[in-house]
Scaffold this motif. Structure first.
Motif, PDB file in Angstrom:
ATOM      1  N   ARG A   1       0.837  -1.202   0.000  1.00 50.84           N
ATOM      2  CA  ARG A   1       0.000   0.000   0.000  1.00 50.84           C
ATOM      3  C   ARG A   1       0.873   1.254   0.000  1.00 50.84           C
ATOM      4  NH1 ARG A   1      -1.479   3.930   2.998  1.00 50.84           N
ATOM      5  NH2 ARG A   1      -0.184   3.199   4.695  1.00 50.84           N
ATOM      6  N   ASP A   2       1.887   1.266   0.866  1.00 53.91           N
ATOM      7  CA  ASP A   2       2.802   2.409   0.925  1.00 53.91           C
ATOM      8  C   ASP A   2       3.481   2.635  -0.424  1.00 53.91           C
ATOM      9  OD1 ASP A   2       2.158   2.748   3.590  1.00 53.91           O
ATOM     10  OD2 ASP A   2       4.035   1.883   4.354  1.00 53.91           O
ATOM     11  N   ASP A   3       3.927   1.553  -1.047  1.00 49.25           N
ATOM     12  CA  ASP A   3       4.584   1.662  -2.357  1.00 49.25           C
ATOM     13  C   ASP A   3       3.629   2.243  -3.396  1.00 49.25           C
ATOM     14  OD1 ASP A   3       6.831   0.544  -1.194  1.00 49.25           O
ATOM     15  OD2 ASP A   3       6.533  -1.441  -2.094  1.00 49.25           O
ATOM     16  N   THR A   4       2.381   1.784  -3.382  1.00 48.97           N
ATOM     17  CA  THR A   4       1.383   2.268  -4.336  1.00 48.97           C
ATOM     18  C   THR A   4       1.087   3.745  -4.110  1.00 48.97           C
ATOM     19  OG1 THR A   4       0.408   0.068  -4.539  1.00 48.97           O
ATOM     20  CG2 THR A   4      -0.972   1.929  -5.201  1.00 48.97           C
ATOM     21  N   VAL A   5       0.933   4.131  -2.856  1.00 48.06           N
ATOM     22  CA  VAL A   5       0.666   5.533  -2.530  1.00 48.06           C
ATOM     23  C   VAL A   5       1.849   6.402  -2.956  1.00 48.06           C
ATOM     24  CG1 VAL A   5       0.378   7.171  -0.617  1.00 48.06           C
ATOM     25  CG2 VAL A   5      -0.971   5.072  -0.666  1.00 48.06           C
ATOM     26  N   ARG A   6       3.052   5.961  -2.647  1.00 49.14           N
ATOM     27  CA  ARG A   6       4.248   6.730  -3.011  1.00 49.14           C
ATOM     28  C   ARG A   6       4.354   6.876  -4.530  1.00 49.14           C
ATOM     29  NH1 ARG A   6       7.544   3.650  -0.737  1.00 49.14           N
ATOM     30  NH2 ARG A   6       7.252   4.514   1.327  1.00 49.14           N
ATOM     31  N   ARG A   7       4.079   5.793  -5.252  1.00 49.62           N
ATOM     32  CA  ARG A   7       4.131   5.845  -6.716  1.00 49.62           C
ATOM     33  C   ARG A   7       3.084   6.823  -7.253  1.00 49.62           C
ATOM     34  NH1 ARG A   7       4.910   0.957  -7.497  1.00 49.62           N
ATOM     35  NH2 ARG A   7       2.784   0.209  -7.259  1.00 49.62           N
ATOM     36  N   ALA A   8       1.877   6.776  -6.690  1.00 45.83           N
ATOM     37  CA  ALA A   8       0.819   7.686  -7.126  1.00 45.83           C
ATOM     38  C   ALA A   8       1.184   9.138  -6.820  1.00 45.83           C
ATOM     39  CB  ALA A   8      -0.503   7.321  -6.460  1.00 45.83           C
ATOM     40  N   GLN A   9       1.785   9.379  -5.672  1.00 46.87           N
ATOM     41  CA  GLN A   9       2.214  10.738  -5.323  1.00 46.87           C
ATOM     42  C   GLN A   9       3.286  11.235  -6.294  1.00 46.87           C
ATOM     43  OE1 GLN A   9       3.352   9.947  -1.247  1.00 46.87           O
ATOM     44  NE2 GLN A   9       1.443  10.836  -0.454  1.00 46.87           N
ATOM     45  N   ASN A  10       4.233  10.360  -6.627  1.00 45.50           N
ATOM     46  CA  ASN A  10       5.282  10.740  -7.580  1.00 45.50           C
ATOM     47  C   ASN A  10       4.695  11.020  -8.961  1.00 45.50           C
ATOM     48  OD1 ASN A  10       7.267  10.499  -5.631  1.00 45.50           O
ATOM     49  ND2 ASN A  10       7.813   8.421  -6.205  1.00 45.50           N
ATOM     50  N   GLU A  11       3.753  10.181  -9.392  1.00 44.40           N
ATOM     51  CA  GLU A  11       3.116  10.400 -10.690  1.00 44.40           C
ATOM     52  C   GLU A  11       2.324  11.703 -10.693  1.00 44.40           C
ATOM     53  OE1 GLU A  11       0.859   6.836 -11.331  1.00 44.40           O
ATOM     54  OE2 GLU A  11       2.641   5.638 -11.778  1.00 44.40           O
ATOM     55  N   ALA A  12       1.637  12.008  -9.601  1.00 44.72           N
ATOM     56  CA  ALA A  12       0.873  13.250  -9.508  1.00 44.72           C
ATOM     57  C   ALA A  12       1.807  14.459  -9.539  1.00 44.72           C
ATOM     58  CB  ALA A  12       0.025  13.268  -8.242  1.00 44.72           C
ATOM     59  N   ALA A  13       2.926  14.366  -8.841  1.00 43.56           N
ATOM     60  CA  ALA A  13       3.896  15.462  -8.845  1.00 43.56           C
ATOM     61  C   ALA A  13       4.460  15.674 -10.246  1.00 43.56           C
ATOM     62  CB  ALA A  13       5.025  15.179  -7.852  1.00 43.56           C
ATOM     63  N   GLN A  14       4.755  14.586 -10.956  1.00 41.91           N
ATOM     64  CA  GLN A  14       5.256  14.689 -12.326  1.00 41.91           C
ATOM     65  C   GLN A  14       4.196  15.308 -13.229  1.00 41.91           C
ATOM     66  OE1 GLN A  14       8.273  14.252 -13.520  1.00 41.91           O
ATOM     67  NE2 GLN A  14       7.657  14.698 -15.612  1.00 41.91           N
ATOM     68  N   ALA A  15       2.955  14.907 -13.065  1.00 41.55           N
ATOM     69  CA  ALA A  15       1.866  15.456 -13.873  1.00 41.55           C
ATOM     70  C   ALA A  15       1.717  16.953 -13.609  1.00 41.55           C
ATOM     71  CB  ALA A  15       0.561  14.725 -13.589  1.00 41.55           C
ATOM     72  N   ARG A  16       1.860  17.365 -12.345  1.00 39.68           N
ATOM     73  CA  ARG A  16       1.781  18.804 -12.022  1.00 39.68           C
ATOM     74  C   ARG A  16       2.915  19.575 -12.685  1.00 39.68           C
ATOM     75  NH1 ARG A  16       0.110  16.705  -7.068  1.00 39.68           N
ATOM     76  NH2 ARG A  16       2.209  16.819  -6.194  1.00 39.68           N
ATOM     77  N   ARG A  17       4.126  18.999 -12.661  1.00 38.71           N
ATOM     78  CA  ARG A  17       5.265  19.671 -13.324  1.00 38.71           C
ATOM     79  C   ARG A  17       5.019  19.801 -14.826  1.00 38.71           C
ATOM     80  NH1 ARG A  17       8.130  16.595  -9.476  1.00 38.71           N
ATOM     81  NH2 ARG A  17       8.428  14.870 -10.925  1.00 38.71           N
ATOM     82  N   GLU A  18       4.532  18.717 -15.440  1.00 35.00           N
ATOM     83  CA  GLU A  18       4.264  18.750 -16.877  1.00 35.00           C
ATOM     84  C   GLU A  18       3.158  19.747 -17.201  1.00 35.00           C
ATOM     85  OE1 GLU A  18       3.528  14.695 -18.024  1.00 35.00           O
ATOM     86  OE2 GLU A  18       5.578  14.081 -17.559  1.00 35.00           O
ATOM     87  N   MET A  19       2.122  19.808 -16.361  1.00 31.73           N
ATOM     88  CA  MET A  19       1.031  20.756 -16.573  1.00 31.73           C
ATOM     89  C   MET A  19       1.546  22.192 -16.491  1.00 31.73           C
ATOM     90  SD  MET A  19      -2.120  21.407 -17.234  1.00 31.73           S
ATOM     91  CE  MET A  19      -3.055  19.939 -16.934  1.00 31.73           C
ATOM     92  N   LYS A  20       2.411  22.444 -15.525  1.00 33.47           N
ATOM     93  CA  LYS A  20       2.978  23.783 -15.372  1.00 33.47           C
ATOM     94  C   LYS A  20       3.778  24.176 -16.621  1.00 33.47           C
ATOM     95  CE  LYS A  20       4.991  26.469 -11.664  1.00 33.47           C
ATOM     96  NZ  LYS A  20       5.594  26.426 -10.327  1.00 33.47           N
ATOM     97  N   GLU A  21       4.559  23.235 -17.151  1.00 32.44           N
ATOM     98  CA  GLU A  21       5.332  23.498 -18.367  1.00 32.44           C
ATOM     99  C   GLU A  21       4.394  23.789 -19.541  1.00 32.44           C
ATOM    100  OE1 GLU A  21       7.973  20.227 -19.109  1.00 32.44           O
ATOM    101  OE2 GLU A  21       8.946  20.413 -17.145  1.00 32.44           O
ATOM    102  N   LEU A  22       3.341  22.994 -19.674  1.00 31.66           N
ATOM    103  CA  LEU A  22       2.386  23.197 -20.766  1.00 31.66           C
ATOM    104  C   LEU A  22       1.655  24.525 -20.622  1.00 31.66           C
ATOM    105  CD1 LEU A  22       0.899  19.604 -21.102  1.00 31.66           C
ATOM    106  CD2 LEU A  22       2.385  20.778 -22.733  1.00 31.66           C
ATOM    107  N   GLN A  23       1.328  24.903 -19.392  1.00 33.27           N
ATOM    108  CA  GLN A  23       0.668  26.186 -19.176  1.00 33.27           C
ATOM    109  C   GLN A  23       1.583  27.342 -19.566  1.00 33.27           C
ATOM    110  OE1 GLN A  23      -0.419  25.589 -15.042  1.00 33.27           O
ATOM    111  NE2 GLN A  23      -2.566  25.225 -15.587  1.00 33.27           N
ATOM    112  N   ALA A  24       2.867  27.209 -19.261  1.00 37.66           N
ATOM    113  CA  ALA A  24       3.834  28.248 -19.638  1.00 37.66           C
ATOM    114  C   ALA A  24       3.952  28.338 -21.159  1.00 37.66           C
ATOM    115  CB  ALA A  24       5.191  27.958 -19.008  1.00 37.66           C
TER     116      ALA A  24
END
Length: 84
Positions: free
Chosen positions: A37-60
């Motif tokens: 469960r911890d591994d899955t949550v950590r992976r999801a958090q990392n994927e969400a953080a990456q998606a936020r970074r990519e969204m920020k780049e696309l918005q720029a």
């Protein structure tokens, strides 16, 4: 004697105490499931953080494109005004 199975870190004090009273096979089972469960949550958090970074780049990039388009439209309007 077998090594002690550590209670899941995310569990509260009372739950950890109850965990230590469980039979070893259940301790191993719960410890494994909590780690998964911890591994899955950590992976999801990392994927969400990456998606936020990519969204920020696309918005720029979008903002820069909108700015360029506004300048082009402004020049086109000026050209029409001069031609008229």
């Amino acid at each position: 004697m077998a090594d002690v199975v550590e209670p899941p870190r995310s569990w509260g004090k009372e739950e950890k105490q109850r965990f230590l009273q469980l039979p070893r096979d259940l301790q191993l089972y719960f410890a494994k499931r909590e780690q998964q469960r911890d591994d899955t949550v950590r992976r999801a958090q990392n994927e969400a953080a990456q998606a936020r970074r990519e969204m920020k780049e696309l918005q720029a990039k979008l903002a820069a494109s909108e700015e360029r388009l506004a300048k082009i439209e402004e020049k086109n309007a000026e050209t029409r005004d001069v031609a008229a």
